[in-house]
Design an enzyme around this catalytic site. Structure first.
Site, PDB file in Angstrom:
ATOM      1  N   TYR A   4       0.834  -1.208   0.000  1.00  0.00           N
ATOM      2  CA  TYR A   4       0.000   0.000   0.000  1.00  0.00           C
ATOM      3  C   TYR A   4       0.866   1.255   0.000  1.00  0.00           C
ATOM      4  O   TYR A   4       0.652   2.178  -0.791  1.00  0.00           O
ATOM      5  CB  TYR A   4      -0.915  -0.020   1.224  1.00  0.00           C
ATOM      6  CG  TYR A   4      -1.817   1.182   1.361  1.00  0.00           C
ATOM      7  CD1 TYR A   4      -3.035   1.246   0.697  1.00  0.00           C
ATOM      8  CD2 TYR A   4      -1.450   2.273   2.161  1.00  0.00           C
ATOM      9  CE1 TYR A   4      -3.868   2.345   0.812  1.00  0.00           C
ATOM     10  CE2 TYR A   4      -2.280   3.376   2.289  1.00  0.00           C
ATOM     11  CZ  TYR A   4      -3.485   3.409   1.616  1.00  0.00           C
ATOM     12  OH  TYR A   4      -4.303   4.507   1.736  1.00  0.00           O
TER      13      TYR A   4
ATOM     14  N   LYS B  79       1.525   4.361  -2.922  1.00  0.00           N
ATOM     15  CA  LYS B  79       1.406   5.780  -2.596  1.00  0.00           C
ATOM     16  C   LYS B  79       2.728   6.507  -2.853  1.00  0.00           C
ATOM     17  O   LYS B  79       2.740   7.656  -3.323  1.00  0.00           O
ATOM     18  CB  LYS B  79       0.987   5.951  -1.138  1.00  0.00           C
ATOM     19  CG  LYS B  79      -0.389   5.401  -0.809  1.00  0.00           C
ATOM     20  CD  LYS B  79      -1.489   6.152  -1.547  1.00  0.00           C
ATOM     21  CE  LYS B  79      -2.871   5.731  -1.085  1.00  0.00           C
ATOM     22  NZ  LYS B  79      -3.942   6.436  -1.817  1.00  0.00           N
TER      23      LYS B  79
END
Length: 276
Positions: free
Chosen positions: A124, A128
């Site tokens: 994750y 980002k």
């Protein structure tokens, strides 16, 4: 008062929905355009909603604005696969930022994550981090990267993992001091407010990263009250000088400017009840 226009993508999420409401209620903004895949339940005279497929979004879908706020984000579970997750959290924001640059929008604000890092061991955070890297390489006029910790608030959908994390962080909140303070959970409404403050009063530089602990402390600057002398306050002749007409403000979305319509009509004041 300034006359600003804003575009918001990702307006149906926790932070995006709060942001749209705050922008519509803010005196600085006369126009708020949302680009979304479905209709919003929230309505406002300043608000225009464009329903678009993000896989087919084009330059003409994005009008001029002073700021484009990108609040797009999902989870792997909701997206259904890593491929679809990267579409929402990486490909769409990057494509929209590229179109915003072509349209001459001077400021792009995007929500990533507290641990964003393209070299992170966590998938994750790597996604980002890749988004932040590519946005910086895009050469936007002004890029503000918003890195909140765990977002709390009333979601339309139930996320078990986030709810459990939210409860744990609330219990641990008093222990998160010093460097750990940046890990405290943050209200989505505060993040939305912080983004507007950054747009209006933030650092005027090409790229700025705002960590969660800084977002949590941002407040609107105090505006000093206008000092009106007693002479002017009680001088009715002075106050009544000028043209005695009422004016209504009309929003012209095509030109993004305020127009005044003069209405010649009397103003009647209701007499106050003497018993009150």
């Amino acid at each position: 008062m300034s006359m600003r226009a804003a575009i918001v993508v990702g307006a149906t999420g926790l932070t995006g929905s709060a942001l749209v409401e705050q922008l519509c209620e803010h005196d600085e903004y006369i126009s708020v355009t949302v680009i979304a895949r479905r209709k919003l339940t929230y309505t406002h005279p300043k608000l225009e909603v464009k329903i678009r497929d993000f896989d087919r979004i084009e330059e003409n879908d994005i009008g001029f604005a002073h700021e484009l706020y990108c609040c797009l984000g999902t989870t792997i579970k909701k997206a259904g696969s890593r491929e679809m997750f990267e579409k929402v959290d990486f490909e769409y924001p990057l494509a929209i930022a590229s179109l915003a640059k072509k349209r001459g929008i001077p400021h792009f604000l995007v929500i990533t994550a507290m641990g964003a890092n393209e070299n992170s061991p966590f998938y994750y955070n790597r996604v980002k981090g890749k988004l932040e890297r590519d946005l910086e390489e895009l050469g936007l006029q002004r890029l503000s990267i918003i890195r909140p910790s765990l977002l709390v608030g009333n979601r339309d959908e139930f996320r078990l993992g986030e709810k459990a994390g939210e409860k744990l962080l609330k219990l641990a909140q008093p222990l998160l001091i010093g460097p750990l303070k940046r890990s405290r959970a943050i209200e989505a409404t505060q993040v939305a407010k912080a983004m507007i403050i950054i747009a209006l009063y933030g650092k005027q530089q090409p790229v700025t990263i705002y960590p969660s602990d800084e977002l949590a402390t941002l407040e609107y600057p105090e505006v000093p009250e206008e000092d009106i002398s007693r002479e002017i306050l009680f001088n009715w002749d002075k106050l009544n000088e000028g043209e005695k007409v009422n004016r209504e403000v009309v929003i012209n979305r095509d030109k993004y400017k305020l127009e005044e319509t003069v209405i010649d009509k009397e103003v009647h004041f209701r007499q106050r009840d003497q018993d009150n």
